[in-house]
Design a protein around this motif. Structure first.
Motif, PDB file in Angstrom:
ATOM      1  N   ARG A 127       0.861  -1.190   0.000  1.00 13.31           N
ATOM      2  CA  ARG A 127       0.000   0.000   0.000  1.00 13.31           C
ATOM      3  C   ARG A 127       0.896   1.238   0.000  1.00 13.31           C
ATOM      4  NH1 ARG A 127      -5.240   1.648   1.197  1.00 13.31           N
ATOM      5  NH2 ARG A 127      -5.432   3.621   2.366  1.00 13.31           N
ATOM      6  N   ALA A 128       0.808   2.032  -1.063  1.00 16.81           N
ATOM      7  CA  ALA A 128       1.755   3.133  -1.266  1.00 16.81           C
ATOM      8  C   ALA A 128       1.076   4.487  -1.210  1.00 16.81           C
ATOM      9  CB  ALA A 128       2.468   2.972  -2.609  1.00 16.81           C
ATOM     10  N   VAL A 129       1.834   5.462  -0.726  1.00 15.52           N
ATOM     11  CA  VAL A 129       1.499   6.877  -0.839  1.00 15.52           C
ATOM     12  C   VAL A 129       2.627   7.533  -1.624  1.00 15.52           C
ATOM     13  CG1 VAL A 129       1.306   9.056   0.435  1.00 15.52           C
ATOM     14  CG2 VAL A 129       0.129   7.013   1.267  1.00 15.52           C
ATOM     15  N   ILE A 130       2.279   8.388  -2.583  1.00 17.79           N
ATOM     16  CA  ILE A 130       3.283   9.040  -3.416  1.00 17.79           C
ATOM     17  C   ILE A 130       3.327  10.521  -3.074  1.00 17.79           C
ATOM     18  CG2 ILE A 130       4.006   9.605  -5.770  1.00 17.79           C
ATOM     19  CD1 ILE A 130       2.617   7.062  -6.703  1.00 17.79           C
ATOM     20  N   GLU A 175       0.643  -3.895 -10.996  1.00 16.01           N
ATOM     21  CA  GLU A 175       1.273  -5.035 -10.315  1.00 16.01           C
ATOM     22  C   GLU A 175       0.480  -5.493  -9.098  1.00 16.01           C
ATOM     23  OE1 GLU A 175       3.690  -6.958 -11.157  1.00 16.01           O
ATOM     24  OE2 GLU A 175       4.216  -5.881 -12.983  1.00 16.01           O
ATOM     25  N   GLY A 176      -0.692  -4.887  -8.873  1.00 22.79           N
ATOM     26  CA  GLY A 176      -1.552  -5.334  -7.788  1.00 22.79           C
ATOM     27  C   GLY A 176      -1.378  -4.584  -6.486  1.00 22.79           C
ATOM     28  N   MET A 177      -0.497  -3.583  -6.455  1.00 18.17           N
ATOM     29  CA  MET A 177      -0.348  -2.781  -5.254  1.00 18.17           C
ATOM     30  C   MET A 177      -1.472  -1.743  -5.175  1.00 18.17           C
ATOM     31  SD  MET A 177       3.792  -2.191  -5.354  1.00 18.17           S
ATOM     32  CE  MET A 177       3.760  -1.053  -3.970  1.00 18.17           C
ATOM     33  N   SER A 178      -1.746  -1.269  -3.992  1.00 17.97           N
ATOM     34  CA  SER A 178      -2.757  -0.233  -3.782  1.00 17.97           C
ATOM     35  C   SER A 178      -2.050   1.116  -3.650  1.00 17.97           C
ATOM     36  CB  SER A 178      -3.563  -0.533  -2.513  1.00 17.97           C
ATOM     37  OG  SER A 178      -4.410   0.542  -2.203  1.00 17.97           O
ATOM     38  N   VAL A 179      -2.441   2.083  -4.480  1.00 19.22           N
ATOM     39  CA  VAL A 179      -1.881   3.441  -4.406  1.00 19.22           C
ATOM     40  C   VAL A 179      -2.966   4.352  -3.837  1.00 19.22           C
ATOM     41  CG1 VAL A 179      -0.865   5.352  -5.684  1.00 19.22           C
ATOM     42  CG2 VAL A 179      -0.365   2.994  -6.372  1.00 19.22           C
ATOM     43  N   GLU A 180      -2.759   4.801  -2.609  1.00 18.12           N
ATOM     44  CA  GLU A 180      -3.783   5.582  -1.913  1.00 18.12           C
ATOM     45  C   GLU A 180      -3.975   6.951  -2.562  1.00 18.12           C
ATOM     46  OE1 GLU A 180      -5.793   8.219   0.748  1.00 18.12           O
ATOM     47  OE2 GLU A 180      -3.729   8.450   0.014  1.00 18.12           O
ATOM     48  N   GLY A 181      -2.906   7.546  -3.066  1.00 20.26           N
ATOM     49  CA  GLY A 181      -3.033   8.849  -3.706  1.00 20.26           C
ATOM     50  C   GLY A 181      -1.678   9.477  -3.957  1.00 20.26           C
ATOM     51  N   VAL A 182      -1.700  10.546  -4.739  1.00 17.65           N
ATOM     52  CA  VAL A 182      -0.505  11.334  -5.040  1.00 17.65           C
ATOM     53  C   VAL A 182      -0.690  12.704  -4.402  1.00 17.65           C
ATOM     54  CG1 VAL A 182       0.897  12.380  -6.860  1.00 17.65           C
ATOM     55  CG2 VAL A 182      -0.115  10.111  -7.209  1.00 17.65           C
ATOM     56  N   TYR A 183       0.304  13.149  -3.632  1.00 23.64           N
ATOM     57  CA  TYR A 183       0.214  14.401  -2.889  1.00 23.64           C
ATOM     58  C   TYR A 183       1.277  15.369  -3.400  1.00 23.64           C
ATOM     59  CZ  TYR A 183      -2.900  11.814   0.095  1.00 23.64           C
ATOM     60  OH  TYR A 183      -3.964  11.075   0.543  1.00 23.64           O
ATOM     61  N   GLN A 228      -3.053   9.599 -18.319  1.00 20.29           N
ATOM     62  CA  GLN A 228      -2.853   8.174 -18.570  1.00 20.29           C
ATOM     63  C   GLN A 228      -2.525   7.383 -17.306  1.00 20.29           C
ATOM     64  OE1 GLN A 228       0.165   7.958 -21.606  1.00 20.29           O
ATOM     65  NE2 GLN A 228      -1.092   8.999 -23.134  1.00 20.29           N
ATOM     66  N   CYS A 229      -1.879   8.018 -16.335  1.00 20.59           N
ATOM     67  CA  CYS A 229      -1.412   7.273 -15.167  1.00 20.59           C
ATOM     68  C   CYS A 229      -2.309   7.438 -13.940  1.00 20.59           C
ATOM     69  CB  CYS A 229       0.012   7.693 -14.803  1.00 20.59           C
ATOM     70  SG  CYS A 229       1.211   7.414 -16.126  1.00 20.59           S
ATOM     71  N   LEU A 230      -2.956   8.583 -13.808  1.00 18.90           N
ATOM     72  CA  LEU A 230      -3.823   8.808 -12.650  1.00 18.90           C
ATOM     73  C   LEU A 230      -5.305   8.723 -13.017  1.00 18.90           C
ATOM     74  CD1 LEU A 230      -2.007  11.710 -10.715  1.00 18.90           C
ATOM     75  CD2 LEU A 230      -1.627   9.246 -10.597  1.00 18.90           C
ATOM     76  N   ASP A 231      -5.733   9.579 -13.939  1.00 17.51           N
ATOM     77  CA  ASP A 231      -7.163   9.625 -14.277  1.00 17.51           C
ATOM     78  C   ASP A 231      -7.672   8.272 -14.778  1.00 17.51           C
ATOM     79  OD1 ASP A 231      -6.912  12.253 -13.619  1.00 17.51           O
ATOM     80  OD2 ASP A 231      -7.075  13.037 -15.667  1.00 17.51           O
ATOM     81  N   ASP A 232      -6.913   7.630 -15.647  1.00 15.62           N
ATOM     82  CA  ASP A 232      -7.364   6.357 -16.225  1.00 15.62           C
ATOM     83  C   ASP A 232      -7.412   5.231 -15.201  1.00 15.62           C
ATOM     84  OD1 ASP A 232      -7.519   7.712 -18.581  1.00 15.62           O
ATOM     85  OD2 ASP A 232      -5.855   6.699 -19.576  1.00 15.62           O
ATOM     86  N   PHE A 233      -6.729   5.399 -14.069  1.00 19.84           N
ATOM     87  CA  PHE A 233      -6.688   4.349 -13.049  1.00 19.84           C
ATOM     88  C   PHE A 233      -7.359   4.804 -11.748  1.00 19.84           C
ATOM     89  CE2 PHE A 233      -3.527   3.103 -16.076  1.00 19.84           C
ATOM     90  CZ  PHE A 233      -3.571   1.719 -16.090  1.00 19.84           C
ATOM     91  N   ASP A 234      -8.079   5.914 -11.812  1.00 15.47           N
ATOM     92  CA  ASP A 234      -8.821   6.431 -10.651  1.00 15.47           C
ATOM     93  C   ASP A 234      -7.942   6.625  -9.425  1.00 15.47           C
ATOM     94  OD1 ASP A 234     -11.277   6.467 -12.051  1.00 15.47           O
ATOM     95  OD2 ASP A 234     -11.543   4.320 -11.661  1.00 15.47           O
ATOM     96  N   ILE A 235      -6.720   7.106  -9.651  1.00 17.55           N
ATOM     97  CA  ILE A 235      -5.811   7.417  -8.545  1.00 17.55           C
ATOM     98  C   ILE A 235      -5.936   8.907  -8.251  1.00 17.55           C
ATOM     99  CG2 ILE A 235      -3.408   7.475  -7.784  1.00 17.55           C
ATOM    100  CD1 ILE A 235      -2.907   5.138  -9.763  1.00 17.55           C
ATOM    101  N   PRO A 236      -6.320   9.293  -7.039  1.00 20.59           N
ATOM    102  CA  PRO A 236      -6.549  10.716  -6.749  1.00 20.59           C
ATOM    103  C   PRO A 236      -5.254  11.526  -6.672  1.00 20.59           C
ATOM    104  CG  PRO A 236      -6.868   9.403  -4.772  1.00 20.59           C
ATOM    105  CD  PRO A 236      -6.658   8.428  -5.897  1.00 20.59           C
ATOM    106  N   LEU A 237      -5.312  12.773  -7.147  1.00 22.10           N
ATOM    107  CA  LEU A 237      -4.210  13.729  -7.044  1.00 22.10           C
ATOM    108  C   LEU A 237      -4.646  14.844  -6.107  1.00 22.10           C
ATOM    109  CD1 LEU A 237      -1.525  15.040  -7.914  1.00 22.10           C
ATOM    110  CD2 LEU A 237      -2.738  15.989  -9.903  1.00 22.10           C
ATOM    111  N   HIS A 238      -3.895  15.050  -5.031  1.00 21.23           N
ATOM    112  CA  HIS A 238      -4.213  16.064  -4.030  1.00 21.23           C
ATOM    113  C   HIS A 238      -3.193  17.196  -4.145  1.00 21.23           C
ATOM    114  CE1 HIS A 238      -6.911  13.147  -1.984  1.00 21.23           C
ATOM    115  NE2 HIS A 238      -5.968  12.263  -2.310  1.00 21.23           N
ATOM    116  N   LEU A 239      -3.615  18.339  -4.685  1.00 23.92           N
ATOM    117  CA  LEU A 239      -2.725  19.491  -4.839  1.00 23.92           C
ATOM    118  C   LEU A 239      -2.689  20.303  -3.554  1.00 23.92           C
ATOM    119  CD1 LEU A 239      -3.783  20.598  -8.429  1.00 23.92           C
ATOM    120  CD2 LEU A 239      -1.764  19.266  -7.788  1.00 23.92           C
ATOM    121  N   ALA A 240      -1.639  21.125  -3.405  1.00 25.75           N
ATOM    122  CA  ALA A 240      -1.450  21.956  -2.207  1.00 25.75           C
ATOM    123  C   ALA A 240      -1.526  21.118  -0.935  1.00 25.75           C
ATOM    124  CB  ALA A 240      -2.463  23.091  -2.174  1.00 25.75           C
TER     125      ALA A 240
END
Length: 417
Positions: free
Chosen positions: A158-161, A178-186, A201-213
């Motif tokens: 389970r990763a946080v970026i 690869e089957g890992m869970s990505v909680e979000g990109v900060y 291609q990497c976030l929107d297409d895989f429903d990975i949230p991007l948290h700005l600020a």
């Protein structure tokens, strides 16, 4: 100590170094040598199995490994001397290189010209001031990329970026596949740090949230990462009290920027630009020391490998011209200034060299419908309308003229009617 001589020595066997070596040989340099500290050529492209490379240069989408292999295949058809597993220890202002490897021991190489193509490195946790212990599980995005793509290991479940640089975005997708869970990109800034295509291609297409600020303020865990605390930040990038929340994870991936690898450059006495963290260059990509050139990510962090190869070829042309006495070293430089909404421009200096001058630049802030301009005191040398400009996406321009006046490069927003 073994003593060798070469017309042009390229330090680094990545995309910039390979392009520079091939171009130098094509232009007639008799003895071209490439020194690479890794056991294989290709540089960072060895671990880039995703596509998106070569669109500008080859007109098609290639993986990083395909892009590198195309250059390696061309090099193998020539008599360019490749020294792998060779560490360069020192470069002197009189163009002597001291290096070592297992096969030959210590080497002293006397070069007619040197092209520096050492690439860049990632910022680490200590450089972005994250509080907490130092547990296992805090890795840079490039390290995670190597673990998964080359070594075949999954570094967590389970990763946080932290940070929205391109490598971090690409690894968000890769870890998900690869089957890992990505909680979000900060991302601490108000705008993403990566290319728009990677956001999509990497976030929107895989429903990975991007948290700005938003940033990571603390790492929890003593032996292994157990959780991280994130918080919103204000306009000065200071955490806002009361916005903290804790996220359970076993991997914190850092994608917080790249720094040109210029320890050898500084050791040689080369002047460094405080903005780019790379050498001050002229339009032949020559540094402040005559006969020493720089290209690729060691000069400035590029967004596209196609531009990296282009810069290597510009430096090779300059190195060959230097050997042939075609560079007028006594001619005064003219400066290249950053005008409206331009963060930096490379090269930073210009003088007549008989060739077109190519500039690479980034803007300070995103703008819609802007005009890219290169101006001297008397005339506009280049003008191009852009639908959209943003800091992650590098702009380029090319002018036919040399320099009899100082230049200013600007990106001006088109006024709305």
């Amino acid at each position: 100590m073994i003593t060798r001589k070469a017309d042009i020595v390229v330090v680094g066997g990545g995309p910039a170094g390979l392009a520079a070596a091939l171009k130098a040989r094509e232009l007639g340099a008799k003895k071209v040598m490439v020194l690479e500290r890794d056991k294989e050529l290709g540089g960072i492209l060895q671990q880039c199995i995703h596509d998106g490379f070569g669109i500008h240069r080859f007109g098609k989408r290639m993986s990083g490994t395909q892009y590198a292999q195309s250059f390696i295949d061309e090099v193998e058809k020539t008599d360019i001397e490749i020294k792998l597993d060779t560490m360069v220890l020192e470069i002197t202002p009189d163009k002597k290189i001291y290096a070592c490897n297992n096969a030959e021991g210590m080497l002293e190489i006397e070069a007619g010209a040197i092209i520096l193509t050492m690439g860049c490195r990632e910022r680490t946790a200590s450089q972005v001031f994250i509080y907490g212990e130092r547990p296992t599980g805090v890795l840079t995005a490039g390290a995670v990329q190597r673990y998964i793509n080359i070594e075949g290991y999954l570094p967590g479940k389970r990763a946080v970026i932290l940070g929205s640089g391109d490598i971090g975005l690409i690894m968000a997708r890769r870890m998900t596949l690869e089957g890992m869970s990505v909680e979000g990109v900060y991302e601490v800034m108000q705008n993403p740090g990566g290319l728009t295509r990677n956001i999509v291609q990497c976030l929107d297409d895989f429903d990975i949230p991007l948290h700005l600020a938003t940033t990571v303020t603390k790492v929890h865990g003593r032996k292994r990462v157990e959780a991280v605390t994130v918080a919103k930040v204000d306009k000065d990038r200071k955490p806002i009290p009361g916005t903290e929340r804790t996220i359970e994870c076993d991997l914190l991936v850092l994608a917080v920027g790249l720094i040109p690898e210029n320890e050898l450059s500084r050791q040689a006495g080369i002047e460094i630009d405080p903005k780019t963290k790379g050498p001050m260059l002229d339009n032949s990509f020559m540094t402040s020391i005559p006969g020493i050139f720089a290209a690729g990510n060691v000069s400035v962090v590029f967004d596209l490998v196609d531009y990296v190869s282009k810069s290597g070829e510009i430096a090779a042309q300059g190195a060959v011209d230097y050997l042939n006495g075609k560079l007028t070293l006594d001619a005064p430089y003219k400066t290249v200034s950053c005008g409206e909404n331009v963060n930096f421009a490379v090269p930073q200096r210009i003088r007549e060299n008989g060739h077109k001058s190519t500039f690479f630049l980034r803007v300070k802030a995103p703008k819609e419908k802007a005009t890219l301009l290169c101006e001297s005191k008397d005339e506009v040398l280049y003008k191009k309308n852009c639908q959209f400009v943003a800091p992650p996406e590098m702009l380029t321009l090319e002018i036919d003229k040399g320099a009899d006046q100082d230049l200013t490069i600007s990106v001006r927003e088109v006024e709305k009617a």
